[in-house]
Design a protein around this motif. Structure first.
Motif, mmCIF file in Angstrom:
data_model
loop_
_atom_site.group_PDB
_atom_site.id
_atom_site.type_symbol
_atom_site.label_atom_id
_atom_site.label_comp_id
_atom_site.label_asym_id
_atom_site.label_seq_id
_atom_site.Cartn_x
_atom_site.Cartn_y
_atom_site.Cartn_z
ATOM 1 N N MET A 14 -17.920 -10.093 23.341
ATOM 2 C CA MET A 14 -16.991 -9.895 22.220
ATOM 3 C C MET A 14 -15.552 -10.049 22.700
ATOM 4 O O MET A 14 -14.728 -10.676 22.034
ATOM 5 C CB MET A 14 -17.179 -8.519 21.593
ATOM 6 N N ALA A 15 -15.256 -9.465 23.855
ATOM 7 C CA ALA A 15 -13.908 -9.557 24.414
ATOM 8 C C ALA A 15 -13.556 -11.006 24.722
ATOM 9 O O ALA A 15 -12.449 -11.467 24.423
ATOM 10 C CB ALA A 15 -13.800 -8.706 25.675
ATOM 11 N N ARG A 122 -16.215 -8.859 13.757
ATOM 12 C CA ARG A 122 -15.911 -7.425 13.744
ATOM 13 C C ARG A 122 -15.354 -6.959 15.087
ATOM 14 O O ARG A 122 -14.418 -6.162 15.139
ATOM 15 C CB ARG A 122 -17.168 -6.629 13.378
ATOM 16 N N GLY A 123 -15.925 -7.445 16.162
ATOM 17 C CA GLY A 123 -15.434 -7.092 17.486
ATOM 18 C C GLY A 123 -14.009 -7.574 17.706
ATOM 19 O O GLY A 123 -13.214 -6.916 18.378
ATOM 20 N N GLY A 124 -13.677 -8.713 17.114
ATOM 21 C CA GLY A 124 -12.320 -9.237 17.225
ATOM 22 C C GLY A 124 -11.281 -8.275 16.686
ATOM 23 O O GLY A 124 -10.190 -8.132 17.250
ATOM 24 N N PHE A 125 -11.609 -7.564 15.601
ATOM 25 C CA PHE A 125 -10.693 -6.559 15.055
ATOM 26 C C PHE A 125 -10.475 -5.421 16.051
ATOM 27 O O PHE A 125 -9.361 -4.915 16.197
ATOM 28 C CB PHE A 125 -11.217 -5.986 13.730
ATOM 29 N N ILE A 126 -11.536 -5.025 16.740
ATOM 30 C CA ILE A 126 -11.438 -3.943 17.723
ATOM 31 C C ILE A 126 -10.527 -4.371 18.879
ATOM 32 O O ILE A 126 -9.641 -3.619 19.299
ATOM 33 C CB ILE A 126 -12.839 -3.560 18.264
ATOM 34 N N TYR A 127 -10.721 -5.587 19.375
ATOM 35 C CA TYR A 127 -9.893 -6.048 20.494
ATOM 36 C C TYR A 127 -8.453 -6.312 20.073
ATOM 37 O O TYR A 127 -7.529 -6.074 20.856
ATOM 38 C CB TYR A 127 -10.524 -7.268 21.176
ATOM 39 N N GLU A 128 -8.257 -6.741 18.859
ATOM 40 C CA GLU A 128 -6.888 -6.918 18.374
ATOM 41 C C GLU A 128 -6.188 -5.564 18.278
ATOM 42 O O GLU A 128 -5.017 -5.427 18.645
ATOM 43 C CB GLU A 128 -6.883 -7.626 17.013
ATOM 44 N N ALA A 129 -6.913 -4.556 17.810
ATOM 45 C CA ALA A 129 -6.354 -3.202 17.725
ATOM 46 C C ALA A 129 -6.066 -2.646 19.121
ATOM 47 O O ALA A 129 -5.020 -2.015 19.340
ATOM 48 C CB ALA A 129 -7.319 -2.287 16.973
#
Length: 143
Positions: A14-15, A122-129
């Motif tokens: 995801m990262a 969805r993981g992209g939102f977590i890494y952007e945050a």
């Protein structure tokens, strides 16, 4: 460009997908193959698969490898690499308290997503945050 990785993405994949889309290839398309699938399909750059160019090296996760390969010099990305390292690989000591939580959340994203494409989104939102929060912390330290 097309990028290829194994199905059932986790914290490192995801990262890496976020990193690719954010800093390397905005138009990236991702393909998934079952774990252990051989031969790998041609026409896509594989990542986070043993034996390929972009994979784990010297005890570090694939995200760390990509930072080096793409010569991305950003202290926030370096910090994310340390966090992903701790979340994804066995470490003798832990220095990043958010690593366990990040891995836990990414596992939940995978379980709650109907497919790997959705999990990457969805993981992209977590890494952007995570990038935003760490950037803010770094800016505050510099003041």
């Amino acid at each position: 460009m097309k990028w290829l990785t194994w199905e059932s993405v986790g914290v490192d994949r995801m990262a890496c997908a976020w990193l690719i889309r954010r800093f390397v290839d905005q138009d990236a398309k991702f393909l998934f193959v079952p774990v252990g699938h051989k031969p790998l399909p041609e026409g896509a750059e594989p990542f986070d698969i043993p034996g390929v160019r972009y994979t784990h090296r010297r005890g570090h996760c694939t995200f760390h490898t990509m930072l080096k390969e793409f010569k991305l010099k950003d202290p926030v990305l370096d910090r994310i690499a340390r966090i992903v390292d701790e979340a994804d690989t066995v470490q003798e000591i832990t220095l990043e308290p958010v690593a366990t939580g990040l891995d836990f959340i990414c596992r939940g994203i995978r379980l709650s997503s109907p497919d790997d494409y959705t999990a990457l989104e969805r993981g992209g939102f977590i890494y952007e945050a995570l990038y935003a929060k760490l950037s803010k912390e770094l800016a505050e330290k510099k003041r």
